[in-house]
Every structure is written in structure tokens, then in C-alpha cells.
Design a protein around this motif. Structure first.
Motif, PDB file in Angstrom:
ATOM      1  N   ARG A   1       0.829  -1.200   0.000  1.00 41.23           N
ATOM      2  CA  ARG A   1       0.000   0.000   0.000  1.00 41.23           C
ATOM      3  C   ARG A   1       0.873   1.263   0.000  1.00 41.23           C
ATOM      4  O   ARG A   1       0.574   2.241  -0.702  1.00 41.23           O
TER       5      ARG A   1
ATOM      6  N   GLU B   1     -11.153  -2.947  -4.326  1.00 38.41           N
ATOM      7  CA  GLU B   1     -11.281  -3.918  -3.249  1.00 38.41           C
ATOM      8  C   GLU B   1     -11.877  -5.224  -3.762  1.00 38.41           C
ATOM      9  O   GLU B   1     -12.609  -5.240  -4.751  1.00 38.41           O
TER      10      GLU B   1
ATOM     11  N   ASP C   1      -6.837  -4.345  -1.690  1.00 37.86           N
ATOM     12  CA  ASP C   1      -7.530  -4.324  -0.394  1.00 37.86           C
ATOM     13  C   ASP C   1      -8.606  -5.400  -0.372  1.00 37.86           C
ATOM     14  O   ASP C   1      -9.264  -5.668  -1.401  1.00 37.86           O
TER      15      ASP C   1
ATOM     16  N   ARG D   1     -11.644  -7.567   2.319  1.00 33.40           N
ATOM     17  CA  ARG D   1     -12.299  -7.830   3.605  1.00 33.40           C
ATOM     18  C   ARG D   1     -13.218  -9.031   3.412  1.00 33.40           C
ATOM     19  O   ARG D   1     -13.604  -9.353   2.285  1.00 33.40           O
TER      20      ARG D   1
END
Length: 204
Positions: free
Chosen positions: A41, A81, A108, A110
Motif C-alpha cells: 500500500r 477492493e 484491499d 475484507r
């Protein structure tokens, strides 16, 4: 020749040691993943690389090979993401590390236990959600406009997107099929729509 029979207490002790080892191994893998992701990142920020506002939602995609390939595609397109759901393998994961190479550290991600919860969370964040599924009400992926930000839901290799999830999607899109099988592998279908979205955004 009969060996010594393990007592219940000995079996429990052995199992506890194995679980303890696996937990330590997982914590080490997680720490390494987080370190590498932070470094990746920082590298992107130093280069001024801003992610494109496109999110992938993986609805119980079973194969780590498919998920790894999708991570690699997402990294090449610099997507915002990847949201993994349910049984979808997610970082840190040994097989993903092999199939996605270092792409998992540059995208990214999740995880949600429920795809319904993931889609509802994205919609609460103002994300327009497309479901990629062949249905009677789907329209060709080339005939829609892609707002910013938006998400693409990709379904399980055998069952596709769960019907509850489809009902939550703002629109259903499909890739027209001209053969008899009427389906594409999820990792093959994914880049088709990703790069069409980028083209519609005048990035190609």
C-alpha cells in the motif's frame, strides 16, 4: 504386532499441541500478510496510484485457484477492493499465496460470513451493485452504464449467485453466450466485465 493404545488423556494432549501449533502458524502467516500488505500500500501511494472505484464481491467462490486468478486480475486493473464471502478462500491463505503470487498484498480485501451482509454493507456505503448472472432479466454487460463506485458480484462455480443476493442487486448483467454450455468459468468471466467497465470510464 500391536502398538501401545493411546489413552484419552494422551490423545487430548496431542490434539491440543497440534491445535496450538496451527494457531501459531496462522498468526505468523497473518502477521506476514499484514506487513506485506502495508508495504504494498505504501508503494502504491508513493507512486500516486489511486484505485479505480470498482469492487468485486465473491459469493462463495470455492476454488482457491479461481480466487487467486481473480486477485491477479483485480491487481492488474487496480481495483479498489475484493470482498470475499462465506466459503470463499481469503487472505492469508496458503493456496492463494501460490496462485495469486503477490497480488493479494496489493488489493484491499475484507471478508464477510454472509454475502447478503456484504451487499447490504456496500449499498449502505453508496455502492451500486451489479450481479453477474445469466437470468431471464439480465442485460448484456455492454449495454449498461457503470456508475462510480460500483461492485460486481461473482457467484459460486456450480450454483452461481444466491437468489437472495440477486434480489438485492441493483441490476443483473450477463455475458452473451453462443455455445451450448451457456457458462464461463468465473475467473474467465471476471476480466471481461472488469475491462469493459474501465473502457466505459474512458480508461482504455
Amino acid at each position: 504386532v500391536s502398538g501401545k493404545v493411546e489413552t484419552l488423556e494422551e490423545a487430548a494432549t496431542r490434539s491440543a499441541r497440534q491445535v496450538s501449533f496451527l494457531l501459531r502458524e496462522h498468526r505468523a502467516m497473518l502477521a506476514e500478510f499484514l506487513r506485506n500488505a502495508d508495504a504494498a500500500r505504501a508503494e502504491q501511494e508513493a507512486l500516486g496510484l489511486v484505485p479505480h472505484p470498482l469492487i468485486l464481491v465473491l459469493d462463495n467462490v470455492r476454488s482457491a485457484e479461481n480466487v487467486g486468478s481473480i486477485f491477479r486480475t483485480a491487481e492488474t486493473a487496480r481495483l479498489q477492493e475484493i470482498v470475499t464471502c462465506g466459503i470463499t478462500p481469503h487472505p492469508p491463505h496458503t493456496k492463494l499465496k501460490k496462485t495469486a503470487l503477490s497480488a493479494v498484498e496489493y488489493v484491499d480485501t475484507r471478508h464477510f460470513e454472509s454475502t447478503v451482509a456484504a451487499v447490504n454493507a456496500l449499498k449502505d456505503e453508496g455502492v451500486f451493485v451489479f450481479g453477474m448472472e445469466t437470468t431471464s432479466r439480465s442485460v448484456s454487460y455492454t449495454r449498461v452504464d457503470y456508475p462510480k463506485p460500483c461492485a460486481l458480484v461473482l457467484g459460486n462455480e456450480l450454483t452461481g449467485i444466491d437468489t437472495q443476493v440477486m434480489d438485492l442487486c441493483d441490476e443483473l448483467i450477463e455475458i452473451p453466450m453462443f455455445g451450448l454450455k451457456n457458462s464461463l468459468n468465473v475467473a474467465s468471466a471476471c476480466p471481461v466485465v472488469i475491462f469493459e467497465t474501465l473502457r466505459k470510464w474512458d480508461l482504455l
